[in-house]
Write a protein that holds these residues in place. Structure first.
Motif, PDB file in Angstrom:
ATOM      1  N   PHE A  93       0.717  -1.716   0.142  1.00  0.00           N
ATOM      2  CA  PHE A  93       0.274   0.077   0.480  1.00  0.00           C
ATOM      3  C   PHE A  93       1.184   1.714   0.047  1.00  0.00           C
ATOM      4  N   THR A  94       2.276   0.832   0.503  1.00  0.00           N
ATOM      5  CA  THR A  94       3.287   2.300   0.519  1.00  0.00           C
ATOM      6  C   THR A  94       3.639   2.549  -0.949  1.00  0.00           C
ATOM      7  N   SER A  95       3.646   1.580  -1.794  1.00  0.00           N
ATOM      8  CA  SER A  95       4.493   1.401  -3.058  1.00  0.00           C
ATOM      9  C   SER A  95       3.618   1.917  -3.609  1.00  0.00           C
ATOM     10  N   LYS A 147       2.867  -0.533  10.229  1.00  0.00           N
ATOM     11  CA  LYS A 147       4.010   0.062   9.977  1.00  0.00           C
ATOM     12  C   LYS A 147       4.845   0.005  10.960  1.00  0.00           C
ATOM     13  N   ASP A 148       4.077   1.363  11.466  1.00  0.00           N
ATOM     14  CA  ASP A 148       4.707   1.705  13.388  1.00  0.00           C
ATOM     15  C   ASP A 148       4.716   0.240  14.605  1.00  0.00           C
ATOM     16  N   LEU A 149       4.010  -0.778  13.369  1.00  0.00           N
ATOM     17  CA  LEU A 149       3.625  -1.385  14.936  1.00  0.00           C
ATOM     18  C   LEU A 149       4.891  -2.718  14.355  1.00  0.00           C
ATOM     19  N   HIS A 188      -5.469  12.655  -3.677  1.00  0.00           N
ATOM     20  CA  HIS A 188      -5.381  12.445  -2.693  1.00  0.00           C
ATOM     21  C   HIS A 188      -3.915  11.686  -2.082  1.00  0.00           C
ATOM     22  N   ILE A 189      -3.697  12.447  -0.191  1.00  0.00           N
ATOM     23  CA  ILE A 189      -2.586  10.840   0.195  1.00  0.00           C
ATOM     24  C   ILE A 189      -3.509  10.590   1.197  1.00  0.00           C
ATOM     25  N   CYS A 190      -2.190   9.644   1.833  1.00  0.00           N
ATOM     26  CA  CYS A 190      -2.507   9.109   3.620  1.00  0.00           C
ATOM     27  C   CYS A 190      -1.585   9.374   4.299  1.00  0.00           C
ATOM     28  N   THR A 191      -1.697  10.066   4.727  1.00  0.00           N
ATOM     29  CA  THR A 191      -0.148  10.440   5.917  1.00  0.00           C
ATOM     30  C   THR A 191      -1.270  10.511   7.120  1.00  0.00           C
ATOM     31  N   PRO A 192      -0.168  10.638   8.028  1.00  0.00           N
ATOM     32  CA  PRO A 192      -0.842  10.369   9.883  1.00  0.00           C
ATOM     33  C   PRO A 192      -0.673  11.016  10.354  1.00  0.00           C
ATOM     34  N   TYR A 193      -0.109  12.625  10.039  1.00  0.00           N
ATOM     35  CA  TYR A 193      -0.706  14.026  10.848  1.00  0.00           C
ATOM     36  C   TYR A 193      -2.255  14.837   9.990  1.00  0.00           C
ATOM     37  N   ILE A 253      12.561   8.554  -2.083  1.00  0.00           N
ATOM     38  CA  ILE A 253      12.358   7.165  -1.555  1.00  0.00           C
ATOM     39  C   ILE A 253      13.123   6.174  -1.290  1.00  0.00           C
ATOM     40  N   VAL A 254      14.869   6.495  -1.242  1.00  0.00           N
ATOM     41  CA  VAL A 254      15.620   5.833  -0.996  1.00  0.00           C
ATOM     42  C   VAL A 254      15.260   5.348   0.345  1.00  0.00           C
ATOM     43  N   GLY A 255      15.676   6.326   1.383  1.00  0.00           N
ATOM     44  CA  GLY A 255      14.995   5.854   2.934  1.00  0.00           C
ATOM     45  C   GLY A 255      13.717   4.717   2.314  1.00  0.00           C
ATOM     46  N   PHE A 256      12.211   5.469   2.445  1.00  0.00           N
ATOM     47  CA  PHE A 256      11.400   4.703   2.194  1.00  0.00           C
ATOM     48  C   PHE A 256      11.966   2.978   1.673  1.00  0.00           C
ATOM     49  N   CYS A 257      12.238   2.806   1.059  1.00  0.00           N
ATOM     50  CA  CYS A 257      13.101   1.126  -0.295  1.00  0.00           C
ATOM     51  C   CYS A 257      14.021   0.445   1.252  1.00  0.00           C
ATOM     52  N   LEU A 258      14.900   1.198   1.807  1.00  0.00           N
ATOM     53  CA  LEU A 258      15.526   0.509   3.050  1.00  0.00           C
ATOM     54  C   LEU A 258      14.613   0.003   3.802  1.00  0.00           C
ATOM     55  N   SER A 259      13.945   1.099   4.797  1.00  0.00           N
ATOM     56  CA  SER A 259      13.168   0.698   5.149  1.00  0.00           C
ATOM     57  C   SER A 259      11.959  -0.533   4.973  1.00  0.00           C
ATOM     58  N   PHE A 260      12.024  -0.917   3.806  1.00  0.00           N
ATOM     59  CA  PHE A 260      11.291  -1.937   3.841  1.00  0.00           C
ATOM     60  C   PHE A 260      11.917  -2.910   3.444  1.00  0.00           C
TER      61      PHE A 260
END
Length: 339
Positions: free
Chosen positions: A26-28, A50-52, A124-129, A236-243
């Protein structure tokens, strides 16, 4: 599987699987479509997962480092304790509960607001804020996540490993004549410590870019104006590395653990390997108290007292021999059987 490291590794694997199944798809897709195509419920579930998963990963790595510290610095207390396995299970459950509590704000406040791009197109975007909480909530949320999920755990893990390295260095100086069994146990503990260190190093590298971007984005006064293709690529690199962190853990474990590699080849690549069925000591499972009783009955002809030189055939007398052996009285875990 009853050892503390294996219990934590199972928990770590479950958290990684949660990330791969519920967050990555869902994030990618955000980077492949112009507008978030899913509803608010999917957005909340994805951000919560993701946070869990992040909490489970970092807290489990901290628990693994603490367990290795106890196993190396206080091996007798750690090994003899009968409650070590139960404590590890309780800690794993506690980690999931704490991680779920810390991920609750993502499940409550995540939303899919409608925005307008410079061309006037709505998306639309998905944001936790949420917007109604203002910019202060974004800054506090980003700072708390960086401290709780990155800086504080890494500081604790680094402290554990500094103390372990100091203990191993002192032990090598003052105990040059260790027995062979003690040397093997110490070597097995060091192997597990190296495995945990590999996990921690991978985690520190994979989550550094994402934390740097979040802190820059929310605290730099001109971040919106200076956001360009380079920062977008960095994000994008940060998201990819976290996954990737959730996918690379089993690969790292395969590389650093001979026991894991052996059983992985046996059960996953079973069509490529043929085992003779011999059970070596490295993969030995824990053994509880076991009492072996051997009973043997034989008929032995006995010479009758008072006969003529024993020429008379006496009746056979039965003699029962019983041998009882207590093999062990405490559960025992071979240190080399830890992955």
């Amino acid at each position: 599987m009853e050892s503390a490291p294996n219990t934590h590794l199972v928990s770590l694997a479950a958290g990684d699987l949660l990330m791969v199944l519920l967050t990555v798809p869902f994030t990618s897709i955000v980077y492949t479509v112009s507008s978030y195509p899913f509803g608010e419920a999917v957005c909340r579930a994805s951000e919560f997962a993701k946070d869990l998963s992040l909490g489970i990963t970092v807290f489990t790595l901290t628990a693994l480092s603490a367990d290795r510290y106890m196993a190396i610095v206080r091996p007798v207390t750690h090994h003899v304790s009968d409650s070590t396995g139960h404590v590890a299970i309780a800690v794993a459950i506690g980690i999931w509960v704490v991680a779920a509590l810390l991920a609750t704000p993502a499940a409550i406040f995540s939303n899919t607001p409608e925005l307008v791009n410079p061309k006037g197109e709505k998306f639309h975007i998905c944001t936790p804020y949420p917007e109604y909480l203002g910019a202060v909530y974004k800054q506090v949320h980003a700072l708390v996540k960086a401290i709780m999920y990155y800086l504080l755990p890494l500081a604790l893990i680094a402290s554990f490993y500094v103390l372990m390295a100091r203990h191993l260095f002192i032990s090598a100086q003052f105990l040059p004549g260790e027995a062979a069994g003690q040397q093997r146990q110490a070597q097995a503990r060091r192997k597990v410590a190296k495995m945990v260190l590999a996990f921690v190093t991978i985690f520190a590298i994979c989550f550094l870019p994402l934390n740097v971007f979040n802190l820059w984005w929310h605290f730099a006064p001109n971040s919106r104006e200076t956001y360009d293709i380079y920062w977008h690529t960095f994000r994008i690199v940060g998201f990819c590395l976290s996954f990737i962190n959730s996918c690379i853990n089993p690969i790292a474990l395969y590389c650093v653990s001979g026991t894991f590699r052996k059983y992985y080849n046996k059960h996953v690549f079973c069509w490529c390997t043929r085992h003779s069925g011999r059970r070596d000591w490295e993969g030995a499972e824990s053994t509880g108290t076991r009492i072996t009783t051997a009973v043997r009955t034989e008929q032995i002809p006995l010479k009758m007292v008072g006969t003529d030189n024993g020429t008379q055939q006496p009746p056979a007398h039965r003699l029962t021999l019983t041998n009882t052996t207590v093999l062990t009285t405490k559960p025992h875990h071979n240190p080399a059987s830890l992955v």
